[in-house]
Design a protein around this motif. Structure first.
Motif, PDB file in Angstrom:
ATOM      1  N   TRP A  50       0.840  -1.194   0.000  1.00 30.22           N
ATOM      2  CA  TRP A  50       0.000   0.000   0.000  1.00 30.22           C
ATOM      3  C   TRP A  50       0.877   1.246   0.000  1.00 30.22           C
ATOM      4  O   TRP A  50       2.013   1.210   0.430  1.00 30.22           O
ATOM      5  N   LYS A  51       0.284   2.355  -0.420  1.00 32.27           N
ATOM      6  CA  LYS A  51       0.943   3.654  -0.241  1.00 32.27           C
ATOM      7  C   LYS A  51       0.558   4.242   1.106  1.00 32.27           C
ATOM      8  O   LYS A  51       1.341   4.943   1.726  1.00 32.27           O
ATOM      9  N   ALA A  52      -0.668   3.965   1.539  1.00 34.77           N
ATOM     10  CA  ALA A  52      -1.158   4.395   2.856  1.00 34.77           C
ATOM     11  C   ALA A  52      -2.259   3.419   3.248  1.00 34.77           C
ATOM     12  O   ALA A  52      -3.010   2.965   2.388  1.00 34.77           O
ATOM     13  N   ASN A  53      -2.356   3.104   4.534  1.00 30.09           N
ATOM     14  CA  ASN A  53      -3.361   2.132   4.949  1.00 30.09           C
ATOM     15  C   ASN A  53      -3.636   2.262   6.443  1.00 30.09           C
ATOM     16  O   ASN A  53      -2.856   2.861   7.181  1.00 30.09           O
TER      17      ASN A  53
ATOM     18  N   VAL B 235     -10.910   5.130   7.868  1.00 32.20           N
ATOM     19  CA  VAL B 235      -9.624   5.821   7.718  1.00 32.20           C
ATOM     20  C   VAL B 235      -9.027   5.517   6.351  1.00 32.20           C
ATOM     21  O   VAL B 235      -8.524   6.411   5.664  1.00 32.20           O
ATOM     22  N   ARG B 236      -9.084   4.256   5.921  1.00 29.47           N
ATOM     23  CA  ARG B 236      -8.544   3.861   4.621  1.00 29.47           C
ATOM     24  C   ARG B 236      -9.256   4.608   3.486  1.00 29.47           C
ATOM     25  O   ARG B 236      -8.631   5.088   2.543  1.00 29.47           O
ATOM     26  N   GLU B 237     -10.592   4.723   3.574  1.00 29.55           N
ATOM     27  CA  GLU B 237     -11.347   5.453   2.558  1.00 29.55           C
ATOM     28  C   GLU B 237     -10.933   6.922   2.525  1.00 29.55           C
ATOM     29  O   GLU B 237     -10.805   7.522   1.455  1.00 29.55           O
ATOM     30  N   PHE B 238     -10.713   7.511   3.698  1.00 24.62           N
ATOM     31  CA  PHE B 238     -10.243   8.898   3.762  1.00 24.62           C
ATOM     32  C   PHE B 238      -8.877   9.020   3.084  1.00 24.62           C
ATOM     33  O   PHE B 238      -8.636   9.934   2.302  1.00 24.62           O
TER      34      PHE B 238
ATOM     35  N   GLU C  24      -7.557   7.039   0.813  1.00 24.66           N
ATOM     36  CA  GLU C  24      -7.698   6.820  -0.630  1.00 24.66           C
ATOM     37  C   GLU C  24      -8.168   8.091  -1.329  1.00 24.66           C
ATOM     38  O   GLU C  24      -7.745   8.389  -2.449  1.00 24.66           O
ATOM     39  N   LYS C  25      -9.018   8.843  -0.666  1.00 21.06           N
ATOM     40  CA  LYS C  25      -9.563  10.069  -1.248  1.00 21.06           C
ATOM     41  C   LYS C  25      -8.559  11.227  -1.222  1.00 21.06           C
ATOM     42  O   LYS C  25      -8.501  12.031  -2.142  1.00 21.06           O
ATOM     43  N   HIS C  26      -7.740  11.311  -0.167  1.00 18.09           N
ATOM     44  CA  HIS C  26      -6.901  12.495   0.032  1.00 18.09           C
ATOM     45  C   HIS C  26      -5.407  12.298  -0.200  1.00 18.09           C
ATOM     46  O   HIS C  26      -4.673  13.278  -0.298  1.00 18.09           O
ATOM     47  N   TYR C  27      -4.937  11.061  -0.245  1.00 15.64           N
ATOM     48  CA  TYR C  27      -3.501  10.806  -0.418  1.00 15.64           C
ATOM     49  C   TYR C  27      -3.074  11.147  -1.851  1.00 15.64           C
ATOM     50  O   TYR C  27      -3.758  10.815  -2.809  1.00 15.64           O
ATOM     51  N   THR C  28      -1.928  11.817  -1.973  1.00 17.93           N
ATOM     52  CA  THR C  28      -1.325  12.071  -3.281  1.00 17.93           C
ATOM     53  C   THR C  28       0.178  11.835  -3.163  1.00 17.93           C
ATOM     54  O   THR C  28       0.740  11.856  -2.071  1.00 17.93           O
ATOM     55  N   ASP C  29       0.822  11.636  -4.297  1.00 18.32           N
ATOM     56  CA  ASP C  29       2.275  11.466  -4.289  1.00 18.32           C
ATOM     57  C   ASP C  29       2.976  12.739  -3.815  1.00 18.32           C
ATOM     58  O   ASP C  29       4.063  12.675  -3.247  1.00 18.32           O
ATOM     59  N   GLU C  30       2.354  13.892  -4.037  1.00 20.59           N
ATOM     60  CA  GLU C  30       2.927  15.164  -3.560  1.00 20.59           C
ATOM     61  C   GLU C  30       2.965  15.195  -2.034  1.00 20.59           C
ATOM     62  O   GLU C  30       3.943  15.657  -1.449  1.00 20.59           O
ATOM     63  N   ILE C  31       1.904  14.732  -1.407  1.00 22.16           N
ATOM     64  CA  ILE C  31       1.866  14.693   0.061  1.00 22.16           C
ATOM     65  C   ILE C  31       2.975  13.799   0.583  1.00 22.16           C
ATOM     66  O   ILE C  31       3.623  14.110   1.579  1.00 22.16           O
ATOM     67  N   ALA C  32       3.220  12.697  -0.106  1.00 20.04           N
ATOM     68  CA  ALA C  32       4.227  11.728   0.352  1.00 20.04           C
ATOM     69  C   ALA C  32       5.640  12.302   0.346  1.00 20.04           C
ATOM     70  O   ALA C  32       6.515  11.786   1.039  1.00 20.04           O
ATOM     71  N   LYS C  33       5.872  13.381  -0.366  1.00 21.70           N
ATOM     72  CA  LYS C  33       7.205  13.985  -0.441  1.00 21.70           C
ATOM     73  C   LYS C  33       7.532  14.872   0.763  1.00 21.70           C
ATOM     74  O   LYS C  33       8.670  15.260   0.946  1.00 21.70           O
TER      75      LYS C  33
ATOM     76  N   ARG D 265      -5.530  14.194  10.146  1.00 23.18           N
ATOM     77  CA  ARG D 265      -6.866  14.414   9.569  1.00 23.18           C
ATOM     78  C   ARG D 265      -7.620  13.096   9.430  1.00 23.18           C
ATOM     79  O   ARG D 265      -8.811  13.016   9.725  1.00 23.18           O
ATOM     80  N   ALA D 266      -6.918  12.057   8.970  1.00 24.51           N
ATOM     81  CA  ALA D 266      -7.557  10.754   8.797  1.00 24.51           C
ATOM     82  C   ALA D 266      -8.013  10.188  10.139  1.00 24.51           C
ATOM     83  O   ALA D 266      -9.130   9.678  10.260  1.00 24.51           O
ATOM     84  N   LEU D 267      -7.160  10.296  11.153  1.00 21.26           N
ATOM     85  CA  LEU D 267      -7.516   9.773  12.471  1.00 21.26           C
ATOM     86  C   LEU D 267      -8.658  10.558  13.110  1.00 21.26           C
ATOM     87  O   LEU D 267      -9.487   9.996  13.828  1.00 21.26           O
ATOM     88  N   LEU D 268      -8.714  11.856  12.858  1.00 22.79           N
ATOM     89  CA  LEU D 268      -9.791  12.669  13.420  1.00 22.79           C
ATOM     90  C   LEU D 268     -11.157  12.306  12.830  1.00 22.79           C
ATOM     91  O   LEU D 268     -12.191  12.680  13.393  1.00 22.79           O
ATOM     92  N   GLU D 269     -11.153  11.574  11.729  1.00 27.21           N
ATOM     93  CA  GLU D 269     -12.415  11.097  11.160  1.00 27.21           C
ATOM     94  C   GLU D 269     -13.084  10.079  12.088  1.00 27.21           C
ATOM     95  O   GLU D 269     -14.296   9.897  12.044  1.00 27.21           O
TER      96      GLU D 269
END
Length: 153
Positions: free
Chosen positions: A59-62, A71-74, A76-85, A96-100
């Protein structure tokens, strides 16, 4: 390619042991999923998930566990390769994902950060609280901006 085969071999080995214990009579199954993270020599991070059935995925995020699907759905919707940098952007996305799914702010959130060549860093409660406050302010500002934009339409 050789490094990828080694990563998969480690993950596949763990998954195989879990599957063995799950399928054999008289053995107690593991009954849990695991996330395995590591780095290549070039610094690229890799995240694998193993399941009790013996399956594994990269996975890239999970997220796993209670509310893991939300959390996974969040992610999938918000993760980008730019964020990963960016470490900062990754941490903010995580909060943000955990606050969901987490109530009462940062009291129920623990964050650990892995960086290549450095020991695992567990953030203290004050730092997590500060990140939660910043993230909530940003989220509220975004919601307000959307509300104003919708009102002008």
């Amino acid at each position: 390619k050789q490094w990828y085969q080694r990563r998969v071999a480690i993950t596949a080995g763990i998954a195989s042991v879990k599957q063995h214990f799950t399928q054999r009579p008289g053995l107690r199954p593991f009954g849990l999923s695991t996330l395995i993270v590591g780095f290549d020599y070039d610094g690229s991070a890799h995240l694998f998930q193993t399941d009790p059935s013996g399956t594994y995925h990269e996975w890239k995020a999970n997220a796993i566990g209670r509310s893991g699907k939300t959390v996974r759905e969040f992610l999938e919707k918000h993760y980008t390769d730019e964020i990963a940098k960016s470490d900062e952007a990754c941490i903010k996305l995580t909060v943000r994902a955990l606050l969901e799914v987490v109530q009462s702010g940062g009291k129920n959130i623990e964050l650990a950060i892995m960086r290549k060549g450095k020991p695992l860093e567990i953030l203290d409660t004050a730092t997590v609280e500060k990140l939660v406050e910043e993230t909530e302010k940003e989220r509220d500002a975004e919601a307000e901006a959307k509300k104003k934009a919708a009102g002008k339409s």
